[in-house]
Design an enzyme around this catalytic site. Structure first.
Site, mmCIF file in Angstrom:
data_model
loop_
_atom_site.group_PDB
_atom_site.id
_atom_site.type_symbol
_atom_site.label_atom_id
_atom_site.label_comp_id
_atom_site.label_asym_id
_atom_site.label_seq_id
_atom_site.Cartn_x
_atom_site.Cartn_y
_atom_site.Cartn_z
ATOM 1 N N PRO A 56 31.133 81.914 55.216
ATOM 2 C CA PRO A 56 32.074 82.639 54.368
ATOM 3 C C PRO A 56 32.111 82.744 53.186
ATOM 4 O O PRO A 56 33.058 82.097 53.013
ATOM 5 C CB PRO A 56 32.908 83.325 55.089
ATOM 6 C CG PRO A 56 33.542 81.857 55.759
ATOM 7 C CD PRO A 56 32.272 81.527 56.167
ATOM 8 N N CYS A 57 31.156 82.106 52.497
ATOM 9 C CA CYS A 57 31.070 81.589 50.894
ATOM 10 C C CYS A 57 31.290 82.767 49.738
ATOM 11 O O CYS A 57 32.222 82.527 48.454
ATOM 12 C CB CYS A 57 30.030 81.265 50.131
ATOM 13 S SG CYS A 57 28.933 80.071 51.217
ATOM 14 N N HIS A 58 32.213 83.380 50.696
ATOM 15 C CA HIS A 58 32.721 84.265 49.178
ATOM 16 C C HIS A 58 33.804 84.368 49.879
ATOM 17 O O HIS A 58 34.681 85.655 48.297
ATOM 18 C CB HIS A 58 32.002 85.907 49.898
ATOM 19 C CG HIS A 58 32.833 86.755 51.373
ATOM 20 N ND1 HIS A 58 32.093 86.069 51.892
ATOM 21 C CD2 HIS A 58 33.413 87.219 51.971
ATOM 22 C CE1 HIS A 58 32.220 86.793 53.097
ATOM 23 N NE2 HIS A 58 33.232 87.208 52.984
#
Length: 106
Positions: A56-58
């Site tokens: 989940p880079c966001h």
């Protein structure tokens, strides 16, 4: 055999996978967690080149809570949509309130 950069990126991805829905972490926070507070930029590079859909880079923002202008194909707007889908409020300034949304690392 993986090179040193790949190993560091894999460590970063393992940590980012632990950030729960509705929370964010900073590049610097993740750098500290991998054992080198000077690697916050490396964390940014790892996020921008992440090949995995399950990371989940966001949920990773800068030290001011600001979203990444270079996130995905649509920049910070895409990151904003993903965070708001997790009920993380993004202010008009393009920042999240770290006091409210920061992950404690546990």
């Amino acid at each position: 055999m993986k090179n040193k950069k790949d190993n560091i990126f894999e460590e970063i991805y393992k940590i980012v996978k632990k950030i729960p829905c509705g929370k964010v972490a900073t590049y610097g926070q993740i750098a500290i967690m991998i054992g080198n507070p000077r690697l916050s930029r490396v964390v940014g590079y790892a996020m921008s080149s992440c090949p995995y859909k399950d990371v989940p880079c966001h949920r990773v923002v800068n030290r001011f809570g600001e979203l990444a202008k270079t996130f995905g194909e649509n920049g910070s707007e895409e990151q904003k949509i993903r965070l708001e889908n997790e009920e993380v409020y993004v202010e008009e300034s393009g920042c999240v309130d770290l006091k409210e949304y920061i992950w404690n690392g546990k």
